[in-house]
Design an enzyme around this catalytic site. Structure first.
Site, mmCIF file in Angstrom:
data_model
loop_
_atom_site.group_PDB
_atom_site.id
_atom_site.type_symbol
_atom_site.label_atom_id
_atom_site.label_comp_id
_atom_site.label_asym_id
_atom_site.label_seq_id
_atom_site.Cartn_x
_atom_site.Cartn_y
_atom_site.Cartn_z
ATOM 1 N N ASP A 147 101.594 54.063 20.803
ATOM 2 C CA ASP A 147 101.452 55.392 21.400
ATOM 3 C C ASP A 147 101.415 55.217 22.922
ATOM 4 O OD1 ASP A 147 98.971 54.319 21.877
ATOM 5 O OD2 ASP A 147 97.854 56.093 21.244
ATOM 6 N N TYR A 204 105.344 55.896 15.559
ATOM 7 C CA TYR A 204 103.974 55.534 15.943
ATOM 8 C C TYR A 204 102.982 55.879 14.827
ATOM 9 C CZ TYR A 204 99.255 56.188 17.327
ATOM 10 O OH TYR A 204 97.897 56.151 17.308
ATOM 11 N N GLU A 241 95.711 61.313 12.741
ATOM 12 C CA GLU A 241 96.857 60.906 13.562
ATOM 13 C C GLU A 241 97.833 62.056 13.780
ATOM 14 O OE1 GLU A 241 97.325 58.407 15.411
ATOM 15 O OE2 GLU A 241 95.654 57.166 14.771
#
Ligand code: SF4
Length: 358
Positions: free
Chosen positions: A152, A134, A51
Site C-alpha cells: 500500500d 494490495y 482492508e
C-alpha cells in the site's frame, strides 16, 4: 538499503532489516479493532472487511464503521444475507461507494460459492469484487500466512526510502514490489505486512520521517544519501476539472424529502440523491435550472454553494428548495428526516439536503 558487495551480503542485510522490523513491531504494534492480538490467528472476514474499508480512508474514519458492521453482521454469511440498501446505508459516509457495493457482492460470492470460507491465497482472493493486488496480498499474508508483499502507500514509501528508489510513482510500483518481496519472511509474513504499515504510518511519515527512532535506520539507503524525505517521487497530478449544477430538495408537509436512485453503474451507483440537473462548466441560469426540476413548484435558490471533491473532478452545486402541501407524483421516494439517517445517501447528497433545510 545498503547495496553491499555480493549476493550474500545483500541477503544478510535484508534479513537483518526484517528481524529488526519484526522486533520493533512486537513492542510497538498499534492496537486496532480488526487486528488479532499477538499470537492469535486472524479472522479472514475481519481482515477483509477492514482492508476494504481502509482503501482511500484513514484508520480513525474506518474504526466506527468497522465496529458497526461487525456488530450488525458478525460473519460473511450474515453480511451476504443483508440487502444492498442495508449495506449501502451502513456504508454511507465512508465515500467511494463502489467499494460498498463490491463488499456486498464479494460477501455473496464467498457465502454462496465458497460456503462462507474466504479463498486462502492472494491469487484467488483477487477474483473477489473490490479486491485488488494490495488488498489480496494483505489478506493472504495476515489471515493465511502467505509469503507475499502487501504494497500500500505506506509500504511503498518505506521501501522507496530503504532502497533510495528515485523513479516516480506510479511507474515505480512494480520495482518497489520486487524490492520488497525478498524482505518478507517465511514465518510471520502477516506481522511483517502490518509492521510495514505501522512503520509507514507512525515513523516513516510522508513529510518528516522520524529516522532517529526508526528500527531500520541503519539499513536505509535513502537516509544515508539524505534524500529520504523527498521519496517516493510522484508524477505530477492532472488538475481536476470543475463541474457545476443544480440540486432540487422537495419537502412535503411533514418534512419528508423526495429522493431518486442513481443508476447501478457509475459514480455513486445505486445510491440515493435529491434530483440533480446536468453538470456543466457554469451554473445553469434560473430558467434552465427550473426546467430541470422534478416537479413544477415554487423553487427558491438557497444561499451558498455545496462543494465536493470526487477523485476525478470537483463538483459545485446550487440547491433549490420547494415545499409541497400534497406530494407530487414521481418515480422516486419520500423519506422522513428519521429515515434519511440510515438511508444510502452519500455525504455530498446529505450536504445538499441539509442546504435545502438551512
Ligand atoms: Fe523511513 Fe527514515 Fe526509517 Fe528510512 S530511516 S525507513 S526514511 S524512517
Amino acid at each position: 538499503m545498503a547495496t553491499g558487495n555480493g549476493k550474500d551480503h545483500r541477503r544478510r542485510g535484508r534479513s537483518a532489516a526484517t528481524l529488526l522490523l519484526l522486533a520493533w513491531y512486537d513492542s510497538n504494534r498499534r492496537e486496532l479493532p480488526w487486528r488479532a492480538r499477538a499470537g492469535e490467528a486472524s479472522d479472514p472476514y475481519r481482515v477483509w472487511l477492514s482492508e476494504i474499508m481502509l482503501q482511500q480512508t484513514t484508520v480513525a474514519a474506518v474504526a466506527p464503521y468497522y465496529l458497526r458492521f461487525l456488530d450488525r453482521w458478525p460473519d460473511v454469511k450474515q453480511l451476504a444475507a443483508a440487502s444492498q440498501d442495508e449495506v449501502l446505508g451502513a456504508w454511507a459516509g465512508l465515500g467511494y461507494y463502489a467499494r460498498g457495493r463490491n463488499l456486498h457482492r464479494a460477501a455473496k460470492l464467498v457465502a454462496e460459492e465458497f460456503g462462507g470460507l474466504f479463498p486462502g491465497s492472494a491469487e484467488a482472493l483477487r477474483k473477489l469484487p473490490g479486491v485488488g493486488a494490495y488488498t489480496a496480498a494483505a489478506i493472504a499474508a495476515i489471515a493465511f500466512g502467505e509469503r507475499v508483499a502487501a504494497m500500500d502507500a505506506n509500504a511503498e514509501r518505506v521501501i522507496a526510502r530503504l532502497f533510495a528508489v528515485e523513479e516516480r510513482l506510479p511507474k515505480a510500483k512494480t520495482k518497489l514490489a520486487v524490492l520488497a518481496e525478498p524482505l518478507v519472511p517465511q514465518a510471520r509474513p502477516g506481522d511483517f505486512a502490518q509492521a510495514l504499515m505501522d512503520l509507514g504510518s507512525g515513523i516513516c511519515l510522508p513529510k518528516k520521517p522520524l529516522c532517529g527512532v526508526c528500527p531500520v535506520a541503519a539499513h536505509c539507503e535513502g537516509r544515508r544519501l539524505g534524500i529520504a524525505e523527498g521519496l517516493p517521487r510522484k508524477a505530477a497530478k492532472a488538475a481536476r476539472p470543475l463541474r457545476r449544477g443544480a440540486a432540487f430538495v422537495a419537502i412535503d408537509a411533514a418534512g419528508a424529502v423526495y429522493l431518486v436512485r442513481r443508476p447501478e453503474k457509475g459514480l455513486l451507483g445505486g445510491m440515493l440523491q435529491p434530483p440533480l440537473g446536468e453538470w456543466r462548466e457554469r451554473f445553469p441560469d434560473l430558467e434552465t435550472a427550473l426546467g430541470e426540476a422534478p416537479f413544477r413548484g415554487r423553487w427558491r435558490k438557497q444561499p451558498g454553494i455545496v462543494r465536493h471533491g470526487f477523485t476525478h473532478f470537483e463538483l459545485e452545486t446550487e440547491v433549490y428548495v420547494a415545499r409541497f402541501r400534497a406530494r407530487p407524483n414521481g418515480e422516486g421516494m419520500w423519506l422522513s428526516r428519521g429515515e434519511l439517517g440510515t438511508a444510502a445517501l452519500p455525504t455530498v447528497m446529505r450536504k445538499m439536503i441539509e442546504a435545502g433545510f438551512a
